[in-house]
Write an enzyme that holds these catalytic residues in place. Sequence first.
Site, PDB file in Angstrom:
ATOM      1  N   GLU A   1      30.219 120.968  33.957  1.00  0.00           N
ATOM      2  CA  GLU A   1      29.075 121.185  34.843  1.00  0.00           C
ATOM      3  C   GLU A   1      27.740 121.096  34.097  1.00  0.00           C
ATOM      4  OE1 GLU A   1      30.958 124.028  38.291  1.00  0.00           O
ATOM      5  OE2 GLU A   1      30.594 124.963  36.354  1.00  0.00           O
TER       6      GLU A   1
ATOM      7  N   GLY B   1      32.761 124.578  46.819  1.00  0.00           N
ATOM      8  CA  GLY B   1      33.555 124.203  47.988  1.00  0.00           C
ATOM      9  C   GLY B   1      32.656 124.166  49.227  1.00  0.00           C
TER      10      GLY B   1
ATOM     11  N   MET C   1      31.768 130.627  42.532  1.00  0.00           N
ATOM     12  CA  MET C   1      32.249 131.838  41.872  1.00  0.00           C
ATOM     13  C   MET C   1      31.243 132.485  40.905  1.00  0.00           C
ATOM     14  SD  MET C   1      36.216 130.603  41.318  1.00  0.00           S
ATOM     15  CE  MET C   1      36.804 132.206  40.816  1.00  0.00           C
ATOM     16  N   GLU C   2      29.989 132.012  40.905  1.00  0.00           N
ATOM     17  CA  GLU C   2      29.009 132.582  39.953  1.00  0.00           C
ATOM     18  C   GLU C   2      27.620 132.844  40.531  1.00  0.00           C
ATOM     19  OE1 GLU C   2      30.581 129.574  39.182  1.00  0.00           O
ATOM     20  OE2 GLU C   2      32.237 130.526  38.086  1.00  0.00           O
TER      21      GLU C   2
ATOM     22  N   ASP D   1      35.121 119.884  46.862  1.00  0.00           N
ATOM     23  CA  ASP D   1      36.279 120.073  47.754  1.00  0.00           C
ATOM     24  C   ASP D   1      35.787 120.780  49.012  1.00  0.00           C
ATOM     25  OD1 ASP D   1      36.417 122.390  45.484  1.00  0.00           O
ATOM     26  OD2 ASP D   1      36.744 123.195  47.470  1.00  0.00           O
TER      27      ASP D   1
END
Length: 230
Positions: free
Chosen positions: A11, A77, A172-173, A196
């Site tokens: 990333e 996502g 997630m962050e 996704d």
Amino acid sequence: MIGFIGAMQLELDGIQALMTEKQTETVSGIQYVSGRLGKNRIVTAVCGIGKVFAAICTQTMILRYSPTLIINTGVAGAISPLLSIGDVVVADKVVQHDMDTSPIGDPVGLISGINKIFFDTDKKTSDTLAESLARLNINTLRGTVATGDQFVSSTEKKTYLRDAFGAVSCEMEGGSIGHVCYVNSVPFAILRSISDKADEGATVDYPSFARTSAERYVNVIADFAENWRE
Ligand code: ADE
């Protein structure tokens, strides 16, 4: 000094490749690469996956580098049906969807003590990122990003995140980075490309598309840095 945080090396690969005058230091197992991106001084760090690593990294970056802005880049996502793989989300606000003291009467997502559910991103930065994305003809959606220590891979969970928080994407962050920036009064922004659709196909799509999706925003960061004014 602008700080860039990504959870995984893929990333930040593109941004670090554009940097000059690089210097590195490692604190608590996280490597900070500082240097220049065009006319700007920047610091980048791969924090690791999840909210705790993201919080450690953000706090350390603030204390050691005093960034005037932190941008969280990475993949995410899709929750909104308007998003396809490769599209980019610029967050207006972030929420930690797995923070839940509702059994004792709080709204889901509320962070006790500071009594907040959502953290607003910096509007000027988000506007400038959106302008760069428009110049580069990348399909962009602005909205709420939901963060939790969970890879989302079900339609049921997606629907919950949309209905409970109005989220357009999940990762997630970002919510943790926003939380740490808020308590330190540091402006922050979130730039995430879609890898996704956070549904039953996500476990197949994510490994297939994470790297190519992460490459989507590298030129955006370069364009942003050209146009960024403190
Ligand atoms: N990052 C990329 N895709 C994700 C997903 N489906 N859930 C959580 N984080 C993600």
